[in-house]
Write a protein that holds these residues in place. Structure first.
Motif, PDB file in Angstrom:
ATOM      1  N   THR A  97      -1.018  55.636  54.938  1.00 19.49           N
ATOM      2  CA  THR A  97      -0.553  54.814  56.053  1.00 19.49           C
ATOM      3  C   THR A  97      -0.265  53.419  55.506  1.00 19.49           C
ATOM      4  O   THR A  97      -1.173  52.691  55.116  1.00 19.49           O
ATOM      5  CB  THR A  97      -1.595  54.762  57.180  1.00 19.49           C
ATOM      6  N   ASN A  98       0.999  53.083  55.459  1.00 16.47           N
ATOM      7  CA  ASN A  98       1.462  51.860  54.800  1.00 16.47           C
ATOM      8  C   ASN A  98       1.682  50.759  55.829  1.00 16.47           C
ATOM      9  O   ASN A  98       2.659  50.775  56.578  1.00 16.47           O
ATOM     10  CB  ASN A  98       2.759  52.157  54.036  1.00 16.47           C
ATOM     11  N   ASN A  99       0.746  49.813  55.883  1.00 22.55           N
ATOM     12  CA  ASN A  99       0.919  48.658  56.777  1.00 22.55           C
ATOM     13  C   ASN A  99       1.425  47.426  56.028  1.00 22.55           C
ATOM     14  O   ASN A  99       1.452  46.332  56.573  1.00 22.55           O
ATOM     15  CB  ASN A  99      -0.385  48.335  57.528  1.00 22.55           C
ATOM     16  N   LYS A 100       1.804  47.656  54.763  1.00 20.56           N
ATOM     17  CA  LYS A 100       2.466  46.644  53.924  1.00 20.56           C
ATOM     18  C   LYS A 100       1.540  45.509  53.503  1.00 20.56           C
ATOM     19  O   LYS A 100       2.002  44.459  53.061  1.00 20.56           O
ATOM     20  CB  LYS A 100       3.713  46.094  54.627  1.00 20.56           C
ATOM     21  N   TRP A 101       0.233  45.729  53.622  1.00 23.75           N
ATOM     22  CA  TRP A 101      -0.729  44.702  53.203  1.00 23.75           C
ATOM     23  C   TRP A 101      -1.925  45.348  52.508  1.00 23.75           C
ATOM     24  O   TRP A 101      -2.363  46.433  52.902  1.00 23.75           O
ATOM     25  CB  TRP A 101      -1.243  43.893  54.394  1.00 23.75           C
ATOM     26  N   GLY A 102      -2.464  44.643  51.523  1.00 25.99           N
ATOM     27  CA  GLY A 102      -3.733  44.987  50.919  1.00 25.99           C
ATOM     28  C   GLY A 102      -4.666  43.801  51.124  1.00 25.99           C
ATOM     29  O   GLY A 102      -4.630  42.838  50.357  1.00 25.99           O
ATOM     30  N   ILE A 103      -5.448  43.835  52.184  1.00 23.07           N
ATOM     31  CA  ILE A 103      -6.255  42.703  52.660  1.00 23.07           C
ATOM     32  C   ILE A 103      -5.308  41.528  52.943  1.00 23.07           C
ATOM     33  O   ILE A 103      -4.682  41.490  53.994  1.00 23.07           O
ATOM     34  CB  ILE A 103      -7.394  42.330  51.683  1.00 23.07           C
ATOM     35  N   SER A 104      -5.139  40.586  52.006  1.00 20.44           N
ATOM     36  CA  SER A 104      -4.229  39.455  52.233  1.00 20.44           C
ATOM     37  C   SER A 104      -3.054  39.455  51.261  1.00 20.44           C
ATOM     38  O   SER A 104      -2.284  38.499  51.216  1.00 20.44           O
ATOM     39  CB  SER A 104      -4.991  38.130  52.106  1.00 20.44           C
ATOM     40  N   THR A 105      -2.890  40.543  50.494  1.00 24.08           N
ATOM     41  CA  THR A 105      -1.829  40.614  49.492  1.00 24.08           C
ATOM     42  C   THR A 105      -0.663  41.445  50.009  1.00 24.08           C
ATOM     43  O   THR A 105      -0.853  42.614  50.369  1.00 24.08           O
ATOM     44  CB  THR A 105      -2.366  41.252  48.192  1.00 24.08           C
ATOM     45  N   PRO A 106       0.545  40.882  50.071  1.00 22.55           N
ATOM     46  CA  PRO A 106       1.696  41.654  50.553  1.00 22.55           C
ATOM     47  C   PRO A 106       2.105  42.732  49.563  1.00 22.55           C
ATOM     48  O   PRO A 106       2.075  42.536  48.348  1.00 22.55           O
ATOM     49  CB  PRO A 106       2.795  40.598  50.709  1.00 22.55           C
ATOM     50  N   ALA A 107       2.491  43.883  50.087  1.00 20.23           N
ATOM     51  CA  ALA A 107       2.806  45.045  49.253  1.00 20.23           C
ATOM     52  C   ALA A 107       3.958  44.782  48.303  1.00 20.23           C
ATOM     53  O   ALA A 107       3.969  45.280  47.171  1.00 20.23           O
ATOM     54  CB  ALA A 107       3.119  46.248  50.137  1.00 20.23           C
ATOM     55  N   GLU A 108       4.950  43.979  48.727  1.00 20.36           N
ATOM     56  CA  GLU A 108       6.125  43.805  47.885  1.00 20.36           C
ATOM     57  C   GLU A 108       5.823  43.077  46.580  1.00 20.36           C
ATOM     58  O   GLU A 108       6.625  43.110  45.640  1.00 20.36           O
ATOM     59  CB  GLU A 108       7.228  43.053  48.644  1.00 20.36           C
ATOM     60  N   THR A 109       4.644  42.445  46.497  1.00 21.39           N
ATOM     61  CA  THR A 109       4.275  41.778  45.246  1.00 21.39           C
ATOM     62  C   THR A 109       3.533  42.715  44.291  1.00 21.39           C
ATOM     63  O   THR A 109       3.218  42.309  43.167  1.00 21.39           O
ATOM     64  CB  THR A 109       3.387  40.552  45.525  1.00 21.39           C
ATOM     65  N   GLN A 110       3.273  43.954  44.715  1.00 19.57           N
ATOM     66  CA  GLN A 110       2.429  44.851  43.931  1.00 19.57           C
ATOM     67  C   GLN A 110       3.076  46.177  43.576  1.00 19.57           C
ATOM     68  O   GLN A 110       2.648  46.835  42.633  1.00 19.57           O
ATOM     69  CB  GLN A 110       1.127  45.135  44.702  1.00 19.57           C
ATOM     70  N   HIS A 111       4.068  46.600  44.338  1.00 18.03           N
ATOM     71  CA  HIS A 111       4.620  47.944  44.170  1.00 18.03           C
ATOM     72  C   HIS A 111       6.009  47.891  43.549  1.00 18.03           C
ATOM     73  O   HIS A 111       6.905  47.208  44.051  1.00 18.03           O
ATOM     74  CB  HIS A 111       4.684  48.668  45.519  1.00 18.03           C
ATOM     75  N   GLY A 112       6.207  48.663  42.475  1.00 16.59           N
ATOM     76  CA  GLY A 112       7.512  48.765  41.850  1.00 16.59           C
ATOM     77  C   GLY A 112       8.369  49.859  42.447  1.00 16.59           C
ATOM     78  O   GLY A 112       9.595  49.795  42.414  1.00 16.59           O
ATOM     79  N   GLU A 113       7.717  50.891  43.013  1.00 12.36           N
ATOM     80  CA  GLU A 113       8.464  51.992  43.610  1.00 12.36           C
ATOM     81  C   GLU A 113       9.058  51.577  44.953  1.00 12.36           C
ATOM     82  O   GLU A 113       8.549  50.664  45.609  1.00 12.36           O
ATOM     83  CB  GLU A 113       7.562  53.220  43.789  1.00 12.36           C
ATOM     84  N   THR A 114      10.145  52.246  45.355  1.00  7.74           N
ATOM     85  CA  THR A 114      10.758  51.940  46.655  1.00  7.74           C
ATOM     86  C   THR A 114       9.834  52.359  47.785  1.00  7.74           C
ATOM     87  O   THR A 114       9.607  51.616  48.736  1.00  7.74           O
ATOM     88  CB  THR A 114      12.112  52.652  46.791  1.00  7.74           C
ATOM     89  N   ASN A 115       9.308  53.577  47.697  1.00  5.83           N
ATOM     90  CA  ASN A 115       8.350  54.096  48.668  1.00  5.83           C
ATOM     91  C   ASN A 115       7.158  54.666  47.920  1.00  5.83           C
ATOM     92  O   ASN A 115       7.323  55.268  46.843  1.00  5.83           O
ATOM     93  CB  ASN A 115       8.977  55.197  49.528  1.00  5.83           C
ATOM     94  N   VAL A 116       5.964  54.503  48.479  1.00  3.16           N
ATOM     95  CA  VAL A 116       4.776  55.079  47.857  1.00  3.16           C
ATOM     96  C   VAL A 116       4.940  56.597  47.715  1.00  3.16           C
ATOM     97  O   VAL A 116       4.524  57.196  46.719  1.00  3.16           O
ATOM     98  CB  VAL A 116       3.513  54.748  48.675  1.00  3.16           C
TER      99      VAL A 116
END
Length: 312
Positions: A169-188
């Motif tokens: 379930t992708n809510n685009k956040w990891g605690i306070s870190t936005p997903a776009e700064t961590q994921h290289g893939e387009t979709n998990v």
């Protein structure tokens, strides 16, 4: 589905209120994920043992529990950490559900370890036969953990594939870190393609779409006895947890509001009927919370309970 979505939302809002009133140590939960988690619970094959579905969940699964038929007072008792807490006897955070008679494995506080556990029950089910499956859920940030990679590996070995529905379930956040700064893939979900498993990314904010997509994925896993990786895009309406304030986030899509607009537009429910339902659940949860607040805390003599195997 609407009834259960409202019930789960009001429950989570009551848990947050209890925390802010000092009747709980920590809140973490799933407001914003009801449109996906309610259909998940409705579609599960509920029961105990390998002939029924197993759920290895994370801490945002209250709507799934409500859809399975659980009573909300248990979640309130866990928030207060009273002795009557049915999931941990007053020993764990909110949202850490477990229920042996429904194959709900205990939610663990360490992040995403459930992904490493899920292949175990799926292997048992494959050996047992039948159409029951293992379901595991977690968040997008937790896919950085080794347990997620282990789940992909052990579920997809050629000739030994396992009947497991792997959900992110992708809510685009990891605690306070936005997903776009961590994921290289387009979709998990794309990560499952390297393991030759079926994958799909869906809109988890639409309950009708979520139901149909989950139904199709479950039917595939039940029939083919092979894994399926599903990524559901969802919202996080009250932040990560009480650690970030547990206040309403204004720029997130509210799946319940959107669904209610559709129901009203198509003449299925009136605004008054929906408001009356919410008010009824609000009163019910308030009454249960008042009851729970007066219940006793665990006694010091119970400190070693559930630590070591207990003789009958």
């Amino acid at each position: 589905m609407h009834d259960l979505m409202v019930k789960a939302r009001v429950l989570e809002e009551r848990l947050i209120q209890m925390y802010k009133q000092g009747h709980g140590y920590f809140w973490i939960g799933g407001p914003g994920e009801e449109a996906f988690n309610v259909p998940l619970g409705l579609l599960m094959k509920k029961g105990q043992g390998p002939a029924y579905d197993y759920l290895h969940a994370h801490y945002r699964q209250s709507a799934t529990m409500m859809a399975l038929g659980e009573e909300p007072i248990g979640a309130l008792r866990q928030m207060k950490n009273v002795a009557s807490d049915p999931y941990s006897g007053g020993r764990n955070f909110a949202g850490h559900f477990s229920k042996r008679e429904w194959n709900i494995a205990p939610v663990s506080s360490p992040i995403e370890v459930q992904y490493g556990m899920a292949p175990g029950t799926a292997l048992m089910q494959k050996r047992h036969g039948g159409d029951a499956i293992t379901i595991v859920t977690g968040g997008d940030a937790g896919t950085a953990e080794g347990d997620f990679a282990s789940c992909l590996v052990w579920s997809s070995r050629k000739g030994s594939e396992l009947p497991v529905l792997i959900i992110v379930t992708n809510n685009k956040w990891g605690i306070s870190t936005p997903a776009e700064t961590q994921h290289g893939e387009t979709n998990v979900a794309d990560r499952g393609k390297a393991f030759n498993m079926r994958t799909k990314t869906i809109d988890g904010n639409d309950p009708i779409n979520a139901y149909l997509e989950l139904q199709e994925a479950m039917e595939y896993v039940r029939k083919e006895r092979k894994p399926f990786l599903m990524e559901a895009m969802v919202s996080r309406l009250y932040g990560h947890s009480s650690a970030s304030g547990a206040n309403m986030v204004g720029n997130e899509q509210d799946c319940l509001t959107t669904f209610e607009q559709r129901l009203e537009k198509h003449g299925i429910l009136t605004r008054k009927e929906m408001d009356d339902l919410r008010n009824r659940y609000t009163e019910d949860m308030a009454a249960m919370a008042r009851q729970v607040i007066e219940e006793p805390m665990p006694g010091p003599e119970t400190i070693w309970n559930h630590i070591y195997a207990e003789r009958k």
